[in-house]
Scaffold this active site. Structure first.
Site, PDB file in Angstrom:
ATOM      1  N   CYS A 115       0.920  -1.242  -0.069  1.00  7.16           N
ATOM      2  CA  CYS A 115       0.139   0.144   0.063  1.00  7.16           C
ATOM      3  C   CYS A 115       0.955   1.324   0.072  1.00  7.16           C
ATOM      4  O   CYS A 115       0.394   2.336  -0.200  1.00  7.16           O
ATOM      5  CB  CYS A 115      -0.839  -0.043   1.278  1.00  7.16           C
ATOM      6  SG  CYS A 115      -2.174  -1.250   1.234  1.00  7.16           S
ATOM      7  N   HIS A 257      -3.082   6.723   3.903  1.00  8.85           N
ATOM      8  CA  HIS A 257      -3.689   5.672   3.089  1.00  8.85           C
ATOM      9  C   HIS A 257      -5.115   5.260   3.738  1.00  8.85           C
ATOM     10  O   HIS A 257      -5.395   5.335   5.043  1.00  8.85           O
ATOM     11  CB  HIS A 257      -2.693   4.400   3.441  1.00  8.85           C
ATOM     12  CG  HIS A 257      -3.209   2.940   2.984  1.00  8.85           C
ATOM     13  ND1 HIS A 257      -3.604   2.909   1.811  1.00  8.85           N
ATOM     14  CD2 HIS A 257      -3.252   1.656   3.512  1.00  8.85           C
ATOM     15  CE1 HIS A 257      -4.231   1.672   1.748  1.00  8.85           C
ATOM     16  NE2 HIS A 257      -3.679   0.854   2.551  1.00  8.85           N
ATOM     17  N   ASN A 287     -10.501   0.007   0.780  1.00  6.81           N
ATOM     18  CA  ASN A 287      -8.908   0.055   0.566  1.00  6.81           C
ATOM     19  C   ASN A 287      -8.588  -0.414  -0.625  1.00  6.81           C
ATOM     20  O   ASN A 287      -9.168  -1.596  -1.097  1.00  6.81           O
ATOM     21  CB  ASN A 287      -8.604  -1.085   1.704  1.00  6.81           C
ATOM     22  CG  ASN A 287      -6.961  -0.943   1.887  1.00  6.81           C
ATOM     23  OD1 ASN A 287      -6.356  -0.592   0.709  1.00  6.81           O
ATOM     24  ND2 ASN A 287      -6.367  -1.622   2.798  1.00  6.81           N
TER      25      ASN A 287
HETATM   26  N1  ACO Z   1     -18.581  -8.736   9.829  1.00 11.13           N
HETATM   27  C1  ACO Z   1     -18.964  -8.873  10.969  1.00 11.13           C
HETATM   28  N2  ACO Z   1     -17.981  -9.357  12.170  1.00 11.13           N
HETATM   29  C2  ACO Z   1     -16.574  -9.415  11.700  1.00 11.13           C
HETATM   30  C3  ACO Z   1     -16.182  -9.370  10.193  1.00 11.13           C
HETATM   31  C4  ACO Z   1     -17.202  -9.016   9.396  1.00 11.13           C
HETATM   32  N3  ACO Z   1     -16.934  -8.356   8.157  1.00 11.13           N
HETATM   33  N4  ACO Z   1     -14.851  -9.432  10.244  1.00 11.13           N
HETATM   34  C5  ACO Z   1     -14.443  -9.810  11.284  1.00 11.13           C
HETATM   35  N5  ACO Z   1     -15.508  -9.930  12.285  1.00 11.13           N
HETATM   36  C6  ACO Z   1     -15.492 -10.138  13.754  1.00 11.13           C
HETATM   37  C7  ACO Z   1     -14.337 -11.172  14.172  1.00 11.13           C
HETATM   38  O1  ACO Z   1     -14.465 -12.575  13.927  1.00 11.13           O
HETATM   39  C8  ACO Z   1     -14.410 -10.723  15.646  1.00 11.13           C
HETATM   40  O2  ACO Z   1     -15.211 -11.705  16.316  1.00 11.13           O
HETATM   41  P1  ACO Z   1     -14.907 -12.298  17.826  1.00 11.13           P
HETATM   42  O3  ACO Z   1     -14.560 -10.999  18.544  1.00 11.13           O
HETATM   43  O4  ACO Z   1     -16.188 -12.873  18.053  1.00 11.13           O
HETATM   44  O5  ACO Z   1     -13.556 -12.957  17.599  1.00 11.13           O
HETATM   45  C9  ACO Z   1     -14.780  -9.383  15.713  1.00 11.13           C
HETATM   46  O6  ACO Z   1     -15.517  -8.965  14.672  1.00 11.13           O
HETATM   47  C10 ACO Z   1     -13.523  -8.344  15.797  1.00 11.13           C
HETATM   48  O7  ACO Z   1     -12.646  -8.582  14.829  1.00 11.13           O
HETATM   49  P2  ACO Z   1     -11.271  -7.765  14.773  1.00 11.13           P
HETATM   50  O8  ACO Z   1     -10.576  -8.580  13.550  1.00 11.13           O
HETATM   51  O9  ACO Z   1     -10.709  -7.596  16.130  1.00 11.13           O
HETATM   52  O10 ACO Z   1     -11.830  -6.214  14.531  1.00 11.13           O
HETATM   53  P3  ACO Z   1     -11.223  -4.828  14.255  1.00 11.13           P
HETATM   54  O11 ACO Z   1     -12.001  -3.948  15.057  1.00 11.13           O
HETATM   55  O12 ACO Z   1      -9.565  -5.037  14.366  1.00 11.13           O
HETATM   56  O13 ACO Z   1     -11.479  -4.673  12.745  1.00 11.13           O
HETATM   57  C11 ACO Z   1     -10.235  -4.675  10.674  1.00 11.13           C
HETATM   58  C12 ACO Z   1     -11.001  -5.611  11.818  1.00 11.13           C
HETATM   59  C13 ACO Z   1     -11.239  -3.554  10.067  1.00 11.13           C
HETATM   60  C14 ACO Z   1      -9.780  -5.637   9.616  1.00 11.13           C
HETATM   61  C15 ACO Z   1      -9.297  -3.764  11.386  1.00 11.13           C
HETATM   62  O14 ACO Z   1      -8.275  -4.563  12.001  1.00 11.13           O
HETATM   63  C16 ACO Z   1      -8.274  -3.181  10.096  1.00 11.13           C
HETATM   64  O15 ACO Z   1      -8.789  -2.120   9.514  1.00 11.13           O
HETATM   65  N6  ACO Z   1      -6.995  -3.405  10.308  1.00 11.13           N
HETATM   66  C17 ACO Z   1      -5.957  -2.949   9.538  1.00 11.13           C
HETATM   67  C18 ACO Z   1      -6.042  -3.322   8.368  1.00 11.13           C
HETATM   68  C19 ACO Z   1      -4.777  -2.648   7.316  1.00 11.13           C
HETATM   69  O16 ACO Z   1      -4.451  -1.464   7.754  1.00 11.13           O
HETATM   70  N7  ACO Z   1      -4.297  -3.267   6.549  1.00 11.13           N
HETATM   71  C20 ACO Z   1      -2.929  -2.834   5.837  1.00 11.13           C
HETATM   72  C21 ACO Z   1      -3.185  -2.341   4.637  1.00 11.13           C
HETATM   73  S1  ACO Z   1      -4.089  -3.470   3.571  1.00 11.13           S
HETATM   74  C22 ACO Z   1      -3.139  -3.816   2.100  1.00 11.13           C
HETATM   75  O17 ACO Z   1      -2.049  -3.497   2.224  1.00 11.13           O
HETATM   76  C23 ACO Z   1      -3.663  -4.301   0.982  1.00 11.13           C
END
Ligand code: ACO
Length: 330
Positions: A115, A257, A287
């Site tokens: 990214c 980003h 994203n």
């Molecule tokens: N819908 C409903 N529930 C979901 C979903 C979904 N789509 N996805 C995950 N959950 C659930 C999980 O299973 C988890 O359930 P549990 O608590 O029962 O285990 C709960 O939601 C929380 O999951 P987390 O992964 O802890 O959620 P978080 O608040 O961290 O959000 C996310 C997830 C959006 C992916 C976030 O962590 C994020 O944005 N991370 C950074 C991503 C990023 O920056 N990537 C780098 C760049 S991308 C690239 O390079 C292409």
């Protein structure tokens, strides 16, 4: 030798027409509009059809940037194309674009910086211009992440979209253009599916097994990346400002980003920048990896959020891990 500046003389962006809303995703996996909005700030994303590749988006974005820059494509000396979704492993997507836009005098190559590809690409453009090697360089970030998204994995499939953004840089003696760039990487984070596309390269060439194990799709551990991303983007922003003898007060607009609205808010808080100085369009595109900042830069200029003389700070973070920041005076 007098060092030249790399002026930004034109931008353009392009996203496919078809959109996928959170409500569409509700029908595909166990998720909800409410969860996606609250956790990511995303509302919809644009998705290509099966016949469209990254170069097709790149060509459209590039043609718009070339028109804005008011140059002939034959003036372009170099095309730098960051992408994690090239049309093919080789030849480079940049070469397909070179043909598509008629930039017959340009050298062309892709770069792989996750990214962070757009600021990495701008920095490359700037080095070639400052050294006097090239006069006009086109940087195009183009992604079709929908092609490497596992549409059965709710933890990733709600996040990604397709788009391209382009920027033309040209040598100038005026006091504008790229002021400073800061690039960094830490390969200690490259293993373990923190953020990778495991198969299709020389480590795990395509086989029935890699297909069966769904290894041709993005693998990501989002929660870990979240914290690393906030820290990396805030720190690289400060580094780029320091390298350019600038302060946060000089920044008209920060273009981070667009991975998640909560990440952007946290970066703004860390930097102490007010909300109105943090550009956000993750709600419309999701994203799109390296393309997010290129599309955002084009939108910010087109919507007159920034104009001549303003300073834009681009901050990025992505797989590798890589992180980077660029300060530009428009
Ligand atoms: N819908 C409903 N529930 C979901 C979903 C979904 N789509 N996805 C995950 N959950 C659930 C999980 O299973 C988890 O359930 P549990 O608590 O029962 O285990 C709960 O939601 C929380 O999951 P987390 O992964 O802890 O959620 P978080 O608040 O961290 O959000 C996310 C997830 C959006 C992916 C976030 O962590 C994020 O944005 N991370 C950074 C991503 C990023 O920056 N990537 C780098 C760049 S991308 C690239 O390079 C292409």
């Amino acid at each position: 030798m007098e060092l030249l500046n790399s002026a930004l003389i034109g931008t353009g962006s392009f996203a496919p027409e078809k959109t996928l809303t959170n409500f569409d995703l509700e029908k595909m996996v166990d998720t909800s509009d409410e969860w996606i909005r609250r956790r990511t700030g995303m509302v919809e994303r644009h998705i290509v059809d099966e016949n469209t590749a990254s170069s097709d988006l790149a060509i459209q974005a590039a043609l718009k940037a070339i028109e804005k820059a008011n140059i002939d494509p034959e003036e372009i000396d170099l095309i730098v194309l960051p992408t994690v979704t090239p049309d093919m492993s080789f030849p480079s997507t940049a070469c397909f674009v070179q043909k598509g836009i008629g930039a017959s005098n340009a050298a062309a190559f892709d770069i792989s910086a996750g990214c962070s590809g757009f600021p990495y690409g701008i920095s490359i453009a700037d080095q070639f211009i400052k050294s006097g090697t090239y006069k006009t360089v086109l940087v195009i970030a183009a992604e079709t992440l929908s092609k490497i998204t596992d549409w059965t994995d709710r933890s990733t499939c709600v996040l990604f979209g397709d788009a391209a953004g382009a920027a033309v840089f040209q040598a100038t003696r005026d006091n504008k253009g790229v002021i400073s760039s800061y690039l960094s990487a830490d390969g200690n984070f490259s293993g373990g599916n923190l953020l990778s596309l495991p198969a299709g390269g020389s480590r795990n060439p395509a086989s029935h097994e890699t297909v069966d194990k769904r290894m041709h799709y993005i693998k990501m551990r989002g929660r870990e990346l979240f914290k690393l991303g906030v820290k990396a983007m805030a720190e690289s922003g400060l580094k780029a400002l320091e390298l350019g003898n600038l302060t946060l007060d000089d920044v008209t607009l920060c273009i981070p980003h667009q991975a998640n609205k909560r990440i952007i808010d946290a970066v703004g808080e860390r930097l102490g920048l007010p909300e109105e100085k943090m550009f956000i369009n993750v709600d419309k595109y999701g994203n799109t990896s390296s393309a997010t900042m290129a599309v955002a830069l084009d939108e910010a200029i087109r919507n007159e959020k920034v104009g001549s003389g303003d300073i834009v700070l681009i901050v990025a973070f992505g797989s590798g891990l890589t992180w980077a920041a660029i300060a530009i005076r428009l």
